[in-house]
Structure formats: C-alpha cells, structure tokens
Design a protein around this motif. Structure first.
Motif, PDB file in Angstrom:
ATOM      1  N   SER A   1      19.325  29.505  51.569  1.00  0.00           N
ATOM      2  CA  SER A   1      20.923  28.655  50.935  1.00  0.00           C
ATOM      3  C   SER A   1      22.101  29.394  50.524  1.00  0.00           C
ATOM      4  CB  SER A   1      20.567  27.524  50.248  1.00  0.00           C
ATOM      5  OG  SER A   1      19.587  28.465  49.468  1.00  0.00           O
ATOM      6  N   ARG A   2      23.256  29.279  50.763  1.00  0.00           N
ATOM      7  CA  ARG A   2      23.189  29.985  50.600  1.00  0.00           C
ATOM      8  C   ARG A   2      24.428  29.881  49.371  1.00  0.00           C
ATOM      9  NH1 ARG A   2      28.624  31.123  53.775  1.00  0.00           N
ATOM     10  NH2 ARG A   2      26.391  31.321  55.477  1.00  0.00           N
ATOM     11  N   VAL A   3      24.581  31.365  48.844  1.00  0.00           N
ATOM     12  CA  VAL A   3      25.171  31.126  47.102  1.00  0.00           C
ATOM     13  C   VAL A   3      25.954  30.570  46.542  1.00  0.00           C
ATOM     14  CG1 VAL A   3      24.775  32.556  45.001  1.00  0.00           C
ATOM     15  CG2 VAL A   3      22.633  33.384  46.898  1.00  0.00           C
ATOM     16  N   GLN A   4      25.421  29.798  45.729  1.00  0.00           N
ATOM     17  CA  GLN A   4      27.432  29.374  45.285  1.00  0.00           C
ATOM     18  C   GLN A   4      27.876  30.163  43.971  1.00  0.00           C
ATOM     19  OE1 GLN A   4      29.545  26.448  46.849  1.00  0.00           O
ATOM     20  NE2 GLN A   4      27.450  26.659  48.668  1.00  0.00           N
ATOM     21  N   GLU A   5      29.395  30.402  44.406  1.00  0.00           N
ATOM     22  CA  GLU A   5      30.089  30.923  42.905  1.00  0.00           C
ATOM     23  C   GLU A   5      29.603  30.446  42.353  1.00  0.00           C
ATOM     24  OE1 GLU A   5      30.968  34.332  42.508  1.00  0.00           O
ATOM     25  OE2 GLU A   5      30.760  35.083  44.230  1.00  0.00           O
ATOM     26  N   PRO A   6      29.474  30.264  40.957  1.00  0.00           N
ATOM     27  CA  PRO A   6      30.036  29.679  39.289  1.00  0.00           C
ATOM     28  C   PRO A   6      31.198  28.446  39.570  1.00  0.00           C
ATOM     29  CG  PRO A   6      29.592  31.843  38.893  1.00  0.00           C
ATOM     30  CD  PRO A   6      29.522  32.080  40.814  1.00  0.00           C
ATOM     31  N   GLU A   7      31.305  27.879  39.315  1.00  0.00           N
ATOM     32  CA  GLU A   7      32.273  26.908  39.169  1.00  0.00           C
ATOM     33  C   GLU A   7      33.591  28.060  38.020  1.00  0.00           C
ATOM     34  OE1 GLU A   7      31.622  23.188  37.806  1.00  0.00           O
ATOM     35  OE2 GLU A   7      31.029  22.569  39.425  1.00  0.00           O
ATOM     36  N   VAL A   8      33.448  28.610  37.283  1.00  0.00           N
ATOM     37  CA  VAL A   8      33.832  28.992  36.302  1.00  0.00           C
ATOM     38  C   VAL A   8      34.696  30.294  36.986  1.00  0.00           C
ATOM     39  CG1 VAL A   8      34.533  30.587  34.352  1.00  0.00           C
ATOM     40  CG2 VAL A   8      33.454  28.848  34.436  1.00  0.00           C
ATOM     41  N   SER A   9      35.508  30.459  36.589  1.00  0.00           N
ATOM     42  CA  SER A   9      36.563  31.435  37.481  1.00  0.00           C
ATOM     43  C   SER A   9      37.624  32.624  36.930  1.00  0.00           C
ATOM     44  CB  SER A   9      37.446  30.901  39.291  1.00  0.00           C
ATOM     45  OG  SER A   9      38.215  32.618  39.264  1.00  0.00           O
ATOM     46  N   LEU A  10      37.214  33.418  36.547  1.00  0.00           N
ATOM     47  CA  LEU A  10      37.394  34.208  35.659  1.00  0.00           C
ATOM     48  C   LEU A  10      38.753  35.107  36.097  1.00  0.00           C
ATOM     49  CD1 LEU A  10      34.494  35.800  33.560  1.00  0.00           C
ATOM     50  CD2 LEU A  10      36.167  33.606  32.918  1.00  0.00           C
ATOM     51  N   PRO A  11      39.735  35.292  35.670  1.00  0.00           N
ATOM     52  CA  PRO A  11      40.873  36.284  36.230  1.00  0.00           C
ATOM     53  C   PRO A  11      40.356  38.344  35.960  1.00  0.00           C
ATOM     54  CG  PRO A  11      40.884  35.808  33.152  1.00  0.00           C
ATOM     55  CD  PRO A  11      40.024  35.177  33.736  1.00  0.00           C
ATOM     56  N   ASP A  12      41.304  38.425  36.995  1.00  0.00           N
ATOM     57  CA  ASP A  12      40.555  39.945  36.973  1.00  0.00           C
ATOM     58  C   ASP A  12      40.811  41.266  35.919  1.00  0.00           C
ATOM     59  OD1 ASP A  12      40.546  39.238  40.030  1.00  0.00           O
ATOM     60  OD2 ASP A  12      42.733  40.296  40.051  1.00  0.00           O
ATOM     61  N   ASP A  13      41.805  40.688  34.693  1.00  0.00           N
ATOM     62  CA  ASP A  13      41.533  41.548  33.739  1.00  0.00           C
ATOM     63  C   ASP A  13      40.403  40.482  32.222  1.00  0.00           C
ATOM     64  OD1 ASP A  13      43.102  39.047  32.908  1.00  0.00           O
ATOM     65  OD2 ASP A  13      44.741  40.065  31.684  1.00  0.00           O
ATOM     66  N   ASP A  14      39.877  40.363  32.877  1.00  0.00           N
ATOM     67  CA  ASP A  14      38.500  39.629  31.864  1.00  0.00           C
ATOM     68  C   ASP A  14      37.635  40.798  31.386  1.00  0.00           C
ATOM     69  OD1 ASP A  14      36.291  38.128  30.845  1.00  0.00           O
ATOM     70  OD2 ASP A  14      37.485  36.444  30.609  1.00  0.00           O
ATOM     71  N   GLU A  15      37.397  40.422  29.791  1.00  0.00           N
ATOM     72  CA  GLU A  15      36.497  41.453  29.278  1.00  0.00           C
ATOM     73  C   GLU A  15      35.183  41.577  29.637  1.00  0.00           C
ATOM     74  OE1 GLU A  15      34.447  42.784  24.906  1.00  0.00           O
ATOM     75  OE2 GLU A  15      36.323  41.377  25.132  1.00  0.00           O
ATOM     76  N   SER A  16      34.844  40.339  30.345  1.00  0.00           N
ATOM     77  CA  SER A  16      33.622  40.351  30.877  1.00  0.00           C
ATOM     78  C   SER A  16      33.371  40.637  32.654  1.00  0.00           C
ATOM     79  CB  SER A  16      33.234  38.271  31.113  1.00  0.00           C
ATOM     80  OG  SER A  16      32.831  38.119  29.773  1.00  0.00           O
ATOM     81  N   LEU A  17      34.312  41.066  33.393  1.00  0.00           N
ATOM     82  CA  LEU A  17      34.319  41.309  34.870  1.00  0.00           C
ATOM     83  C   LEU A  17      34.460  42.847  34.335  1.00  0.00           C
ATOM     84  CD1 LEU A  17      36.850  39.326  36.594  1.00  0.00           C
ATOM     85  CD2 LEU A  17      34.051  39.322  36.803  1.00  0.00           C
ATOM     86  N   ALA A  18      35.219  44.542  32.992  1.00  0.00           N
ATOM     87  CA  ALA A  18      34.917  44.849  33.261  1.00  0.00           C
ATOM     88  C   ALA A  18      33.151  45.428  33.189  1.00  0.00           C
ATOM     89  CB  ALA A  18      36.089  45.488  31.829  1.00  0.00           C
ATOM     90  N   ARG A  19      32.634  44.397  32.291  1.00  0.00           N
ATOM     91  CA  ARG A  19      30.848  44.993  31.388  1.00  0.00           C
ATOM     92  C   ARG A  19      30.119  44.556  32.776  1.00  0.00           C
ATOM     93  NH1 ARG A  19      29.404  40.715  26.466  1.00  0.00           N
ATOM     94  NH2 ARG A  19      28.042  43.047  26.210  1.00  0.00           N
TER      95      ARG A  19
END
Length: 770
Positions: free
Chosen positions: A665-683
C-alpha cells in the motif's frame, strides 16, 4: 575497545556523538592531524633523500653482478615511485582520521586463494616482513607507550569511534602498515624491502617520541584532558629503572599491561590516575560525601581480609537473589566489620585506599543501574557483578586506568551486546540473556582472587557475540539488498505511472485499452525501466508502442489515417504480443485483449467512407501480413459485417493511475509538513547508519532498533533489530514528526565503563566546586 593505559578524566573538548556526520572532526583533532602530517611528510622526504646513498653503498658491497643490479634497479624504481608512495601514505593517514567519527558495518574477512606452488615463498617473505615490523613497533612501544597511551585517550575523548594504541592513526602499528601498503607497488626483492623498512624506522619511527610529545602538548593547550601528565622525553632509560618501577607496583603480582609491557608503564598510570581519583574523593568528603568517622583505636583490615569478606558476601543469597538497586554494599560490609570487631575486641575498619576503591566502584554501579541505555532485566544481571568488579579493583588498580583490562572489557562488551536487547516476556529463553546470566553466575560461584577468570570469560563471550554479529550482519545485508531492490522497483513504478498518466489522464478511451495499458503493458515498461533505464532506446520503444496503441483506437477523419493504420497495426500487435510474452503476462488474458483489440481496429475502418487509392484498395482486399507464419493479425470484413460489430465500452480517465507492488500500500506522508530549517529535520539528518534508537510506540511498548540503511532514491529509513531483521520503515518527515513529539530516544553506544567513570569524575568535580 581502547587499549589506552589511562582513563578519560574529562571531556572538555566538544563532545561528538556516534550520530555526528561521518568524517566531521573536532577542530583540535584537525590541528593535530595537519601538524602530524607535516612532520611525517618531512620525515618521509628525509627517508627518500637518503635512500639513494644507502642503496648505492649496498650495491658497492654486493658480492655478485645480479645482486648489484638488484640494488641499482631498486634505486631507479624508488626514484620513479617516490611521489606516489608519499602521497599514498599520507592519504591513508588522512582517511584514518576522517573515519574516526564514521560507523562501519563489519564484514567477514575474505580469504585469498593461494596456490601451493607459491605458498612457501609467500610465507617466507611475509614472515620476514612481519618479524621486521613487529620489531620496529616493539621498539617504539618500549620507548613511547605512555605518551602514545595518553594520545589515544585524548583522541577517544573527542571521537565516537573508539580506538586503541594499535589502531591510533599515529601509532607505530598503523604507520608501518600504511608505509608497507604504499610500497606494495615497488618491484623489489625482500632484501631490498627490508632495507627500505629499516630506513622508515630510522627516519620516521625514531622521531615519534617527539611527535607524541608535541601532539599531547597541543591537545593539553586545547583543553583536552590536561590532567594527564606525560613524563618528559627520555631517549634512554637509566639502568635499573624498570626494576624500581616493578618494585613499587600497586597491582597484583604478575599483572601486566597488554602487549607484553610490564608493570612499569601500568604503575606510572596507576599512581597518576588513581591518585587523581583519590584526591577528588578526599576533597569532597564532608560536603557531598560522608566523612570517615573512625574510633581512635581503629585497626584497618588488610586487603586480603577485605577480599575474604567480599567473597563471603558474594556467595550469600541476600546478594545473589536481591534486586541490585536495593542492595547496599557499604551497609552490608559495615555489618560484617561490626561482627569482626566484636570477635577481636578491636575496632576493625577498611583501610583508606580500599575505602576509596569501594566508593568509586559503588558510584560506578550507581550510574550503571540508572543508565537508560540498558533494559531493566539485563541491568539487574549486570548489577550482580558489583562485588566481583570491586574485588578486581582491590587486587589491581589498573582496572581504573587501563581500557584493555579484561574485567573492564568484559563489562563493556556485555553492555555493548545488550544495547539492542529489549524487554520480552520469555527473556530467560533468549540466548544473549542466558549467556550473560551464565557469565554472572560463573563469576559469583568461582571468582575468589584470580583475575584470570575474566580473560577466560571475555574470550568466551567475544566468540559468542562474534557468531551472533556475523549472523545479524548477514541478515542485515540481505535486508539492505532487498530494500535497495525495492527502491529501484519503486522508482521504475513511478516512472511508469508518470508515463501512463501523461498519456491517459483526462482522455476518454476504450475501456479495454486502458486496462491493457494499466494491467499488462505497465509490467513490460517496469521490466524495461529496471533493465535498461529511462534513457535507453528500449524504454523509448515501449513509449512509442503505447502512443501507437492510443492513436490506433482514437477517431480519425483524415483519409490518409486509414493508410497509416493499415501500415501500423501489424507492427503494433507484434510489439504488444512480444512485450507481454517477455513480461510473462497471463496468455489467456493476452488472448482476450487481442480479441477485443481486433474489434476496435475493425471499427476504426468503419469510419472511413471515402474510396481509397487503388494501391490501398488492393491492400485492403487482402489479409494484412501475417507474422511468423501465424494466421493474419487483422482481416478487413465486408461492409455488412462491420455494421454488426458492437460499440466498445468507453471510459474517461479522471483519476491518476497508481501502481502498487503486490500486497503493498502506498505509504502516506504525515499530515504535518515541517519547514526545511526545523530542528527535528536536522536531528533526522544527523542520524547515521548504525545508530541505535528507541521508539516509544505507546505508553507500555518500546521498540529498540538500529538504522540499517537510508535508501536515498525513495527517502526511506530502514530499521532492524539486533538479529538484523527489518522491524520498521520511516520517511524523513515521519521521523522528524516522531522526534518532535519526543517519541524517539538515541541510545548511547559509547563504552559503558568509560561513560560511568566520566560521570563519576564529573560529579566529584561538581561537588568539589559546590
């Protein structure tokens, strides 16, 4: 494991976790690398500048023309390849530094095939090389072991990938290996190679003491473990030095440092490191720690008596069966001493040195039992090692200073193996749990005062974990290969989706054509994309076939279209039939599709009412060309038959076509979309392959797993358990969301004992400054 003879006394340099990006080094270490590389480069230049003279002298003393020519050829070869050897050697040094913060997945050693005809010669040459290298390394270690050990310890304080003296990028073992590898392209005999190695010893290795002194001093100025004081440079030891050192050793008789170094070096570190620890303890007594209150007539018991008391406690059910966080070692020992005092009529207490050892070991185990990296079940097992470890520390103070100490290594290896172990209902049936339990039980039952049992158990446990690791690495590699294959298939599937939607979306076409393209021809395109890629002529041919099919069933008013259709259909049907056969599409379904296609093409001719040119009518009067001797692919019926053909079912393609792998089944991305400079993406981006993490799945359940691969084409992060089996798959955004809600915790895979000791020293310093 680190074989350094000293402990990490602090980490004042910037801490770099195992999840630091590969190759990123602390600034202090970059300075060390560059300065050392410059010194090594100058030493190599001196080597080559003098090599000609040395080889010429050897040629002058040669006893035969053949021998003389061999030396002259070596001189020529060395001149030609000098730059390449220098560059190759220094490049290896830089690569080794770069890898200090890079995780590597271990691979099973590959055995090279060796013919019996050359075996003896290879063994003789390699034996001579090995003997020469061992001798060179031994000379450096006999002179510079302490300085090298301090350098190893300081490097370990700054990087996540722990090293020992043998794997230190500036250690003699590594440098000799690099030089030998750089010289591998020299076409010289073993006699000449040994002379070149001797020159390497003379011009490079002989100056390592100065290199280590300068490097240690540089790191001290950078604030890296300034407490470690290396003795001043001594080119030659005075007579009787080693004897004096041996006489003052504080360890158990016969205890030696690894690598054949006796109590001399170990004792220097014992006096220095254990002295620092004692000084810290003395400074915090009365503030953060209780002060020793001793009666005036108190008589300290000997270390031997303390060992007997500890052995007695070790065997008692109150210890072996107790939950270790409820066991108070000091209180139990105090009760035994009260009984001993009552019997002897004199107040018996533990001596000051042994008291310090007890305090240190107790604090170490307090850290271990509070460590969130270990699961509770295994923490309880490891906690039962407190008394055996205390006994080792009483016997041998190098326990605190020597990373290669068997007891300390055993504790670290158990903790490392337990990193990926999660709580489970049938823990007692798990092989790792059973192995650790058997080691703990063996120590409690059999360890009295001979530390050799730790070396035996360490070797046994390493063999066990080695087998487990090889099995998990094999499965982990299979998991990675499967995921990479799936990623390629997913990319191909998306290419096919794009091509289908580009041609079909928004159009109204016969339903059979849409089904044929989506169900059958998509598989042909998938295989072509995987085999040849989207830039290939084969891929373009599949697109052309699809375009031709769509055109052939579309309404056309131009009379010339009929001629084109007559020319097009035979080749089109042949391409469709061959493509579907190559994709192993169901023959029955293929026959059904072709039957319906024939009706469509017949109806296409019904729309043409105008008379055709004579040549065309002649063609139409006959059957269209047959393929491979088969029946005609399309025969034009009479006009009255055309009228009888049913109108095909039409369908408008209004939704994007989505192709899925079987059972997927096609994996759905989370509804939340974080900005590119978000600390969580850096982690997320700081995670490296090999990082262990713990996911909080719900209030009761946690999942421990290791990042095994990042599949870049699809952006998937693949996690496996300790056996190498895939247990989780996440997208980059999905992981960032988990980090944001604090559902992911990174597990520290640094050596447990080292972390505990650093924590204890840090706490003592804070108490001192409070």
């Amino acid at each position: 494991m680190t074989d350094a003879k000293v402990v990490h006394l602090n980490k004042v340099a910037p801490e770099h976790s195992p999840t630091s990006p590969a190759g990123r080094l602390p600034v202090a270490l970059i300075h060390v690398r560059d300065k050392a590389a410059q010194q090594l480069k100058q030493a190599l230049q001196a080597l080559f500048d003098n090599a000609d003279d040395t080889l010429f002298e050897m040629a002058d003393r040669a006893t035969s023309n053949a021998e003389q020519n061999a030396f002259f050829e070596a001189m020529r070869d060395l001149r030609l390849k000098r730059k390449g050897i220098e560059r190759g050697f220094l490049q290896k040094v830089f690569e080794t530094f770069a890898n200090l913060n890079q995780y590597e997945i271990g691979r099973a050693p590959q055995l090279d095939a060796v013919s019996f005809d050359t075996l003896a010669l290879i063994q003789n040459d390699e034996l001579e090389e090995t003997v020469a290298l061992d001798s060179m390394v031994a000379k450096v270690m006999s002179r510079d072991a302490v300085a090298l050990g301090h350098l190893t310890t300081r490097i370990n304080a700054m990087v996540s990938k722990k090293i020992d003296d043998k794997t230190n990028p500036l250690g003699p073992t590594v440098l000799c290996e690099f030089f030998l590898e750089a010289c591998s392209r020299l076409g010289v005999e073993i006699k000449v190679k040994l002379i070149i190695l001797k020159l390497f010893e003379k011009y490079v290795l002989s100056d390592l003491d100065q290199l280590y002194a300068d490097t240690n001093q540089q790191l001290i100025q950078e604030g890296v473990l300034p407490e470690l004081k290396t003795a001043p440079l001594r080119r030659k030891a005075g007579p009787g030095t080693s004897g004096a050192r041996s006489a003052s050793t504080g360890g158990a008789p016969g205890v030696q440092a690894e690598g054949g170094q006796g109590g001399g070096y170990a004792n220097e570190d014992v006096q220095e490191v254990f002295g620092v620890l004692q000084e810290l303890l003395s400074q915090v007594r009365g503030s953060g720690m209780p002060r020793r209150e001793m009666p005036a007539d108190a008589m300290p018991i000997s270390s031997n008596d303390l060992m007997r008391l500890l052995s007695h406690m070790q065997q008692r059910p109150v210890y072996t069966n107790a939950a270790q966080d409820d066991f108070d070692l000091r209180n139990q020992l105090e009760q035994l001493l009260v009984r001993a005092s009552a019997k002897s009529g004199k107040s018996r207490v533990v001596g000051e040195v042994d008291e310090d050892v007890i305090n240190l070991v107790s604090m170490l185990f307090e850290f271990i039992l509070d460590d969130r990296t270990l699961s509770d079940s295994l923490k309880a097992l490891i906690g039962r090692l407190q008394i055996p470890m205390l006994k080792v520390a009483v016997l041998d103070k190098t326990f605190f200073s020597r990373g290669s100490h068997p007891a300390r290594r055993l504790l670290n290896e158990i903790a490392a193996a337990a990193l990926g172990w999660a709580e489970q209902d049938d823990a007692q049936r798990d092989s790792l749990y059973q192995k650790i339990e058997s080691i703990v039980q063996r120590l409690l039952n059999d360890f009295v005062d001979d530390p050799a049992i730790f070396s035996e158990l360490l070797a046994d446990f390493l063999a066990f974990t080695g087998d487990e690791r090889r099995r998990s690495e094999l499965l982990e590699q299979r998991t990675r290969d499967a995921e990479e294959g799936s990623a390629k298939a997913e990319l191909a599937r998306r290419e096919v989706e794009h091509a289908l939607n580009e041609r079909l979306l928004g159009k109204t076409l016969p339903e059979v054509v849409v089904r044929l393209l989506q169900e059958a021809w998509s598989k042909v395109m998938m295989l072509t994309c995987l085999k040849h890629g989207v830039e290939s002529p084969e891929w373009q041919a599949t697109l052309n076939t699809m375009d031709d099919l769509v055109w052939s069933v579309a309404p056309h008013e131009d009379p010339e279209a009929r001629l084109r259709l007559l020319e097009l259909v035979p080749g089109l049907l042949k391409a469709l039939r061959e493509g579907m056969a190559s994709a192993a599409f169901d023959p029955f379904s293929t026959s059904e599709f072709f039957s319906q296609l024939e009706n469509l093409h017949v109806q296409a001719f019904q729309r043409f009412k105008r008379p055709l040119p004579e040549t065309v009518e002649e063609t139409s009067a006959e059957a269209l060309p047959s393929l491979d001797g088969e029946a005609p692919l399309l025969e034009l019926p009479a006009d009255e038959e055309i009228e009888a053909v049913a109108v095909p079912a039409m369908v408008e393609v209004v939704e994007e076509i989505v192709l899925l792998a079987p059972g997927a089944s096609r994996v759905q991305e989370p509804e939340v979309s974080l900005p590119d400079d978000d600390e969580s993406l850096a982690r997320v981006d700081s995670l490296v392959v090999g990082s262990w993490v713990e996911f909080q799945e719900d209030e009761e359940h946690k999942l421990r797993c290791k990042l095994a691969a990042v599949i870049k084409p699809t952006g998937k992060y693949i996690f496996v358990n300790r056996t190498g089996m895939k247990v989780l798959e996440k997208t980059r955004m999905g992981l960032a969301v988990e980090f944001r809600r604090n559902a992911i915790r990174l597990l520290d895979d640094a050596l447990l004992f080292d972390r505990a000791l650093e924590s204890v020293i840090g706490n003592l310093r804070r108490l001192k400054n409070a």
